[in-house]
Scaffold this motif. Structure first.
Motif, mmCIF file in Angstrom:
data_model
loop_
_atom_site.group_PDB
_atom_site.id
_atom_site.type_symbol
_atom_site.label_atom_id
_atom_site.label_comp_id
_atom_site.label_asym_id
_atom_site.label_seq_id
_atom_site.Cartn_x
_atom_site.Cartn_y
_atom_site.Cartn_z
ATOM 1 N N CYS A 1 -26.390 25.290 -5.551
ATOM 2 C CA CYS A 1 -25.297 26.260 -5.402
ATOM 3 C C CYS A 1 -23.955 25.633 -5.763
ATOM 4 O O CYS A 1 -23.099 26.288 -6.384
ATOM 5 C CB CYS A 1 -25.264 26.797 -3.971
ATOM 6 S SG CYS A 1 -26.622 27.916 -3.586
ATOM 7 N N ALA B 1 -31.087 23.215 -2.333
ATOM 8 C CA ALA B 1 -30.493 24.527 -2.587
ATOM 9 C C ALA B 1 -28.974 24.458 -2.498
ATOM 10 O O ALA B 1 -28.261 25.065 -3.305
ATOM 11 C CB ALA B 1 -31.045 25.548 -1.596
ATOM 12 N N ALA B 2 -28.472 23.696 -1.520
ATOM 13 C CA ALA B 2 -27.020 23.522 -1.390
ATOM 14 C C ALA B 2 -26.449 22.807 -2.612
ATOM 15 O O ALA B 2 -25.372 23.162 -3.117
ATOM 16 C CB ALA B 2 -26.698 22.739 -0.116
ATOM 17 N N LEU C 1 -23.782 25.660 -9.464
ATOM 18 C CA LEU C 1 -23.523 27.003 -9.981
ATOM 19 C C LEU C 1 -22.035 27.346 -9.909
ATOM 20 O O LEU C 1 -21.479 27.960 -10.823
ATOM 21 C CB LEU C 1 -24.327 28.033 -9.191
ATOM 22 C CG LEU C 1 -25.844 28.056 -9.437
ATOM 23 C CD1 LEU C 1 -26.511 29.059 -8.520
ATOM 24 C CD2 LEU C 1 -26.158 28.384 -10.887
ATOM 25 N N ARG C 2 -21.400 26.927 -8.828
ATOM 26 C CA ARG C 2 -19.960 27.184 -8.699
ATOM 27 C C ARG C 2 -19.188 26.468 -9.801
ATOM 28 O O ARG C 2 -18.206 26.989 -10.338
ATOM 29 C CB ARG C 2 -19.464 26.731 -7.328
ATOM 30 C CG ARG C 2 -20.013 27.529 -6.170
ATOM 31 C CD ARG C 2 -19.305 27.177 -4.868
ATOM 32 N NE ARG C 2 -19.976 27.770 -3.732
ATOM 33 C CZ ARG C 2 -20.850 27.124 -2.951
ATOM 34 N NH1 ARG C 2 -21.131 25.846 -3.199
ATOM 35 N NH2 ARG C 2 -21.416 27.724 -1.941
ATOM 36 N N VAL D 1 -31.971 30.272 -9.906
ATOM 37 C CA VAL D 1 -32.430 29.213 -9.012
ATOM 38 C C VAL D 1 -33.835 29.583 -8.548
ATOM 39 O O VAL D 1 -34.038 30.640 -7.948
ATOM 40 C CB VAL D 1 -31.502 29.042 -7.796
ATOM 41 C CG1 VAL D 1 -31.992 27.880 -6.929
ATOM 42 C CG2 VAL D 1 -30.071 28.792 -8.235
ATOM 43 N N CYS E 1 -36.834 29.170 -6.151
ATOM 44 C CA CYS E 1 -37.097 28.715 -4.777
ATOM 45 C C CYS E 1 -38.439 29.267 -4.318
ATOM 46 O O CYS E 1 -38.556 29.818 -3.221
ATOM 47 C CB CYS E 1 -35.993 29.178 -3.834
ATOM 48 S SG CYS E 1 -34.314 28.964 -4.425
#
Length: 411
Positions: free
Chosen positions: A319, A315-316, A322-323, A79, A81
């Motif tokens: 994520c 970003a949330a 990604l999960r 990721v 950032c």
């Protein structure tokens, strides 16, 4: 870690910097995250392998690398950032508002003797700039602030409050300050600046080489110090060129992405989207990405402001993806969207006044001013303090902010 939205006050009130910054490594260790201080020199994808070439900033025993050594890391997912810079007229985007951290940029920096990659170097720079401002204040010097957007308005009002002897002028090419905000909020800020004696000149292009420009803004002898507070500039020097835009703020260089926030190749022709890069295993969130998807007026996602809330929201989203990708059950990745919080802006006018706009969109002049004066200033202070607490992995900060980006009732 440095909380960029509050950094302006640190230059006029240096002790404020301590409440905006902290060292990342202890916090990362607490979260069981391996922390490596270094500069990513190249992110690459070849033979189904994604890897990063990193120049270490300090010695790292676990990574078996010395300070200044080169380390290559391979990984499953990444990721990005990396944010952006705020000096659109500078080659490397250098400005006071963001530390000069890239190796190549430091070699051509306006302050090469200061190493802002370290906390003490950044603090030293802030103290030196504060001392310069104090000298200018005693001389009652003329100061020009170029750009009456969020940064320009906040900076000129901070200068006025902490250095009241300065003769301050702010200029902008637009017919009023805070162009994207609703008329009521802009007028509120204009009235404040007029009340405290800040000269405002609008509908004029910044042209420092022209004497006519200086005459028109009422500074025939020119300003002793000029602060350029307009625009942003990309700093994605480590990315393959084919993933970067050729257009956009500051001359391009922004990372292309799709609705899943996965990095893509540059779209060809008038195509709205490019092909997914690195098998969709690399995500770009926040200020580093292009900020929009598609072409006007048929946007897939219209331009998102380069401010804190959308960055954290994206970003949330990354994520969550990604999960899914790391999980055992196949599942469709969700699309990102224009975040509702991207339309919230708190513009401070020194430490004792501010205005808060809610409900703004990508349409100019949209939104509503719903809070102002001391309550809005307190609101911004509360946001800053609790956000830093969250970034430091404080339980209180996490409780305050968790449901802002994890809303079971709102997409």
């Amino acid at each position: 870690m440095e909380f960029t939205p509050g950094i302006l006050r640190a230059f006029v009130h240096p002790s404020h910097f301590d409440s905006l910054s902290f060292c990342l490594q202890p916090v990362m260790a607490k979260m069981a995250v391996t922390f490596l201080a270094g500069e990513v020199k190249q992110l690459s994808f070849a033979d189904s392998q994604v890897s990063a070439e990193i120049k270490a900033l300090v010695r790292n025993e676990s990574a078996h690398v010395e300070s200044g050594g080169i380390l290559t890391l391979s990984f499953d997912y990444c990721v990005i950032c990396s944010g952006c810079n705020f000096g659109p007229f500078e080659k490397w985007g250098e400005s006071l508002w963001f530390p000069t951290i890239h190796e190549a940029a430091r070699q051509e920096s306006a302050w090469p003797e200061i190493d802002e990659r370290y906390l003490e170097g950044r603090r030293r720079h802030i103290l030196e700039e504060h001392e310069k401002l104090a000298v200018l204040n005693e001389r009652q010097a003329s100061i020009l602030v170029v750009g009456a957007g969020f940064i320009g308005v906040e900076w000129v009002t901070e200068l006025q409050h902490f250095f009241p002897k300065l003769k301050l002028t702010i200029v902008d090419v637009l017919p009023r300050c805070l162009g994207p905000l609703p008329e009521r909020a802009a007028k509120y800020c204009e009235r404040y600046m007029t009340k405290v004696g800040i000269q405002q000149v609008y509908d004029i292009k910044y042209d420092p080489a022209s004497q006519a420009f200086w005459d028109q803004i009422g500074l025939p002898m020119k300003a002793e110090r000029t602060f350029v507070c307009i625009g942003v500039k990309a700093s994605n020097y480590f990315m393959p060129a084919e993933t970067l835009s050729v257009r956009g703020p500051g001359g391009g260089g922004w990372i292309h992405f799709n609705q899943k926030l996965q990095v893509t190749l540059r779209p060809s022709g008038n195509e709205p989207l490019g092909e997914t890069w690195a098998e969709g295993r690399v995500f770009a969130v926040g200020d580093c990405n292009y900020g929009c998807i598609g072409n006007p007026p048929d946007w897939i996602m219209p331009p998102v402001p380069k401010v804190s809330f959308p960055s954290e929201e994206q970003a949330a989203h990354a994520c969550a993806s990604l999960r899914v990708l790391a999980g055992s059950k196949p599942k469709e990745l969700k699309n990102t969207y224009w975040p509702w919080g991207a339309g919230m802006f708190v513009t401070s006018l020194g430490p004792r006044d501010a205005c808060f706009v809610l409900g703004a969109s990508h349409q100019k002049g949209s939104g509503y001013m719903v809070n102002w004066w001391l309550p809005a200033a307190w609101q911004k202070e509360l946001i800053e303090r609790t956000k830093i607490m969250e970034c430091r992995d404080s339980t209180v900060g996490r409780l305050v902010w968790h449901f802002v980006h994890h809303r079971p009732f709102l997409q």
